[in-house]
Write a protein that holds these residues in place. Sequence first.
Motif, PDB file in Angstrom:
ATOM      1  N   HIS A  75      58.452   5.915  -3.482  1.00  0.00           N
ATOM      2  CA  HIS A  75      59.148   6.156  -2.206  1.00  0.00           C
ATOM      3  C   HIS A  75      58.186   6.483  -1.066  1.00  0.00           C
ATOM      4  CE1 HIS A  75      63.344   6.137  -3.642  1.00  0.00           C
ATOM      5  NE2 HIS A  75      62.862   6.657  -4.760  1.00  0.00           N
ATOM      6  N   PHE A  76      56.886   6.412  -1.316  1.00  0.00           N
ATOM      7  CA  PHE A  76      55.893   6.706  -0.277  1.00  0.00           C
ATOM      8  C   PHE A  76      55.373   5.383   0.271  1.00  0.00           C
ATOM      9  CE2 PHE A  76      51.903   8.478   1.471  1.00  0.00           C
ATOM     10  CZ  PHE A  76      52.410   9.608   2.100  1.00  0.00           C
ATOM     11  N   THR A  77      55.453   5.209   1.584  1.00  0.00           N
ATOM     12  CA  THR A  77      55.132   3.930   2.197  1.00  0.00           C
ATOM     13  C   THR A  77      53.659   3.827   2.570  1.00  0.00           C
ATOM     14  OG1 THR A  77      55.490   4.622   4.497  1.00  0.00           O
ATOM     15  CG2 THR A  77      57.439   3.976   3.223  1.00  0.00           C
ATOM     16  N   ASN A  81      52.301   5.940   5.166  1.00  0.00           N
ATOM     17  CA  ASN A  81      52.033   7.320   4.766  1.00  0.00           C
ATOM     18  C   ASN A  81      53.201   8.256   5.074  1.00  0.00           C
ATOM     19  OD1 ASN A  81      49.467   6.330   4.091  1.00  0.00           O
ATOM     20  ND2 ASN A  81      48.664   6.834   6.121  1.00  0.00           N
ATOM     21  N   LYS A  82      54.415   7.766   4.776  1.00  0.00           N
ATOM     22  CA  LYS A  82      55.620   8.563   4.978  1.00  0.00           C
ATOM     23  C   LYS A  82      56.520   8.428   3.756  1.00  0.00           C
ATOM     24  CE  LYS A  82      55.730   7.936  10.018  1.00  0.00           C
ATOM     25  NZ  LYS A  82      56.518   7.393  11.155  1.00  0.00           N
ATOM     26  N   TRP A  83      57.312   9.487   3.517  1.00  0.00           N
ATOM     27  CA  TRP A  83      58.328   9.401   2.480  1.00  0.00           C
ATOM     28  C   TRP A  83      59.526   8.648   3.037  1.00  0.00           C
ATOM     29  CZ3 TRP A  83      57.020  10.264  -2.289  1.00  0.00           C
ATOM     30  CH2 TRP A  83      55.984  11.173  -2.554  1.00  0.00           C
ATOM     31  N   VAL A 142      48.516   9.136  -2.835  1.00  0.00           N
ATOM     32  CA  VAL A 142      49.781   9.492  -3.488  1.00  0.00           C
ATOM     33  C   VAL A 142      50.040   8.598  -4.700  1.00  0.00           C
ATOM     34  CG1 VAL A 142      52.299   9.580  -3.179  1.00  0.00           C
ATOM     35  CG2 VAL A 142      50.785  10.468  -1.394  1.00  0.00           C
ATOM     36  N   TYR A 193      56.164   8.407  -6.289  1.00  0.00           N
ATOM     37  CA  TYR A 193      55.252   7.707  -5.370  1.00  0.00           C
ATOM     38  C   TYR A 193      55.814   6.368  -4.888  1.00  0.00           C
ATOM     39  CZ  TYR A 193      53.904   5.075  -9.604  1.00  0.00           C
ATOM     40  OH  TYR A 193      53.909   4.303 -10.734  1.00  0.00           O
ATOM     41  N   TRP A 250      48.666   6.628   1.468  1.00  0.00           N
ATOM     42  CA  TRP A 250      49.404   5.899   0.436  1.00  0.00           C
ATOM     43  C   TRP A 250      48.603   5.784  -0.851  1.00  0.00           C
ATOM     44  CZ3 TRP A 250      48.387   0.833  -1.560  1.00  0.00           C
ATOM     45  CH2 TRP A 250      49.396   0.329  -2.400  1.00  0.00           C
TER      46      TRP A 250
END
Length: 355
Positions: free
Chosen positions: A320-322, A325-327, A180, A318, A177
């Motif tokens: 939308h990136f949790t 560590n996932k989209w 990104v 970014y 996270w």
Amino acid sequence: MIDEKRNLSKLLHYLQRFGDHNQALLEQLTGIKNVNEIISQLKPLVIPSPRSDRLGLQLFHTIIKLPKGSKLQPLDFYYLMDGMILASLKDVITNNTLVLDVLYPIGRWDFIQLLEMLQEKGLIDEFKSHMEYKKEVYPVDYSTFNFESLTFESSILDKPREPFQLPDLADGFKADWVDVVVLGKKQANPFRSWDEVANSLGISRDDVVFHYFDHVIGKGLVDAFYVYLGKIDFRLTLIIDDVRDEIVRELSRIVTLLRVSYLHDDKIYAFIIGQNHMLLEITQFISKLSSNYNFSYKLYVHPLTPLRDFARTYSIPYEHFTKENKWSISLRELKDNLEKELARILQREVNEKNK
């Protein structure tokens, strides 16, 4: 004077390859001892180019035809697509053609449903999406640049250029996270300080610097850097119905060609920038290439100045990136957001009519 110009051109070449963060390396490569002072004087804009596939994303170049008299603007599409785009570019010639560079998780095409919703509501007439499967990044050739007037003295080189990209150093590494978000924030505003980035993430400055240098740069999450110097007046989108190597080699003679994308339907997408005095020479050169190599093409012109009505660019999505560590990109949520943004845009049009 000639040696000074040659040294500056060399420095800008390596800035595009390695960025401005490792000044010791730049001094070693260029033989220039006061790199930090020169960069401070030139004040170039240095923007990282993300390696999208290393981030789990793929790029789609989408051409949209708007209805006659449409009030939709490039910025509107950023909100309608919930930030899943790198650029929204309106063509000044036709005034009803829009180019969207959509970033979306690898293996998914369902963002198309958002465009279909807009089509059903009569807000766009037609669209065509082209998936990028390979790209080449070209450094701007500053050998023709006048560092006093900050203008290019020539638009077309005598010989082709070679593309370059930093090697993929991942070796199984997966971005987290912090990686990104730090990349996205530096892409959105290259002048943002490490302290500002750290405060926005709620972590220490040292952690931010470590993630950027050790992960973002060290693990190859970027493949090059776009370096802008002087005033840039326009951006061109060139779509060619041919993928022959000799065409790309000739295109590379344009000093400000930045990127060539190879598309899934046997087309080339070229991204070119320039200053006003270069436009005629570049367009004539493309036309001549088309005749010499017998290919068809479409060319869209997007003015960057004085207003931003025709061109908007953005960072990777970014948001939308949790932290897992996932989209996190749900089609249902994207559709709900589109409906909300449509209501806002329609209300804006009502308010404008009532003024």
